[in-house]
Design a protein around this motif. Structure first.
Motif, mmCIF file in Angstrom:
data_model
loop_
_atom_site.group_PDB
_atom_site.id
_atom_site.type_symbol
_atom_site.label_atom_id
_atom_site.label_comp_id
_atom_site.label_asym_id
_atom_site.label_seq_id
_atom_site.Cartn_x
_atom_site.Cartn_y
_atom_site.Cartn_z
ATOM 1 N N VAL A 130 -46.505 -73.783 98.469
ATOM 2 C CA VAL A 130 -45.175 -73.716 97.264
ATOM 3 C C VAL A 130 -43.915 -73.405 98.264
ATOM 4 N N TYR A 131 -43.176 -74.394 98.033
ATOM 5 C CA TYR A 131 -41.948 -74.391 98.494
ATOM 6 C C TYR A 131 -40.886 -73.846 97.718
ATOM 7 N N ARG A 132 -39.702 -73.303 98.200
ATOM 8 C CA ARG A 132 -38.551 -72.951 97.301
ATOM 9 C C ARG A 132 -37.409 -73.921 97.154
ATOM 10 N N PHE A 133 -37.084 -74.139 96.095
ATOM 11 C CA PHE A 133 -35.753 -75.032 95.689
ATOM 12 C C PHE A 133 -34.585 -74.456 96.583
ATOM 13 N N ASP A 134 -34.500 -73.257 96.741
ATOM 14 C CA ASP A 134 -33.164 -72.788 97.375
ATOM 15 C C ASP A 134 -33.356 -73.029 98.971
ATOM 16 N N GLN A 135 -34.497 -73.675 99.246
ATOM 17 C CA GLN A 135 -35.046 -73.771 100.722
ATOM 18 C C GLN A 135 -35.173 -75.276 100.955
ATOM 19 N N GLU A 138 -35.350 -77.015 104.388
ATOM 20 C CA GLU A 138 -36.404 -76.343 105.149
ATOM 21 C C GLU A 138 -37.835 -77.237 104.709
ATOM 22 N N ALA A 139 -37.838 -77.420 103.525
ATOM 23 C CA ALA A 139 -38.984 -77.862 102.995
ATOM 24 C C ALA A 139 -39.212 -79.451 103.231
ATOM 25 N N ARG A 140 -37.923 -80.015 103.206
ATOM 26 C CA ARG A 140 -37.730 -81.453 103.451
ATOM 27 C C ARG A 140 -38.199 -81.847 104.992
ATOM 28 N N GLU A 141 -37.722 -80.948 106.059
ATOM 29 C CA GLU A 141 -38.086 -80.938 107.242
ATOM 30 C C GLU A 141 -39.884 -80.659 107.444
ATOM 31 N N ALA A 142 -40.275 -79.727 106.755
ATOM 32 C CA ALA A 142 -41.919 -79.505 106.758
ATOM 33 C C ALA A 142 -42.538 -80.770 106.362
ATOM 34 N N LEU A 143 -42.447 -81.221 105.130
ATOM 35 C CA LEU A 143 -42.891 -82.392 104.501
ATOM 36 C C LEU A 143 -42.576 -83.771 105.382
#
Length: 194
Positions: A130-135, A138-143
């Motif tokens: 689960v990724y947080r919209f406010d992060q 960071e989620a884009r980088e991980a994906l």
């Protein structure tokens, strides 16, 4: 729900959490965007993937509930939403009421605006990550690292911000209603009104 068999990924699209941007970023097929776009994770698991679920990397996004409801209201008020949905009940109600009246109406009415009153856990429970919209960065980088995707994250399906409207514009009663509606997500992720 959006998936890619070769990449072994399932994206569970929680409404108003940046999903359209993620779909474009990962190059997922959205040729039938409404058919199962916002199906809950448990339904996806049982109806589509069953015993294969654990062979996939499944993920979803969550968003601060007060911010998410403000965004949902703005989106349903927009001319683009009304045109896309044929001026449906949700568009009519959002156009008729201010933010707090909209929350109160939906909380009391048997017929509710689209996605109103659904705890985000319907989308995040049981997924791999689960990724947080406010992060989102960071989620884009991980994906990007996981799936070998490059480029900027597009800003798709954004809702025009209305000056002076945000989670701070909820009354105490509206804040409480939203807290009750999204209790599991608030407790799991520690969200507080911003």
């Amino acid at each position: 729900m959006f998936f890619d068999h070769p990449k072994s990924l399932i994206f569970v699209h929680n409404p108003k959490t940046g999903g359209r941007s993620i779909i474009k970023f990962l190059g997922l097929d959205d040729s039938e965007p409404f058919r199962f776009a916002h199906a809950p994770s448990e339904l996806i698991r049982k109806k589509f993937f069953q015993s294969d679920w654990d062979k996939f990397f499944s993920f979803a996004f969550v968003r601060n509930p007060w911010e998410r409801y403000a965004s949902l209201y703005r989106f349903q008020r927009s001319p683009a939403y009304a045109a896309m949905m044929g001026n449906n009940f949700s568009a009519v109600i959002a156009a008729r009421f201010d933010l707090n009246e909209w929350v109160e109406f939906n909380a009391r009415s048997e017929t509710k605006s689209n996605w109103f009153g659904m705890d985000q856990q319907l989308w995040w429970r049981g997924v791999s990550k689960v990724y947080r919209f406010d992060q989102l960065a960071e989620a884009r980088e991980a994906l990007a690292n996981r799936f070998g995707t490059t480029g900027a994250l597009p800003h798709e399906n954004s809702t025009p911000s209305h000056r002076g409207m945000g989670s701070a514009d909820f009354t105490d009663r509206s804040m409480s209603i939203i807290a009750d509606l999204d209790r599991a997500t608030i407790e799991e992720f520690g969200f507080v009104p911003d």
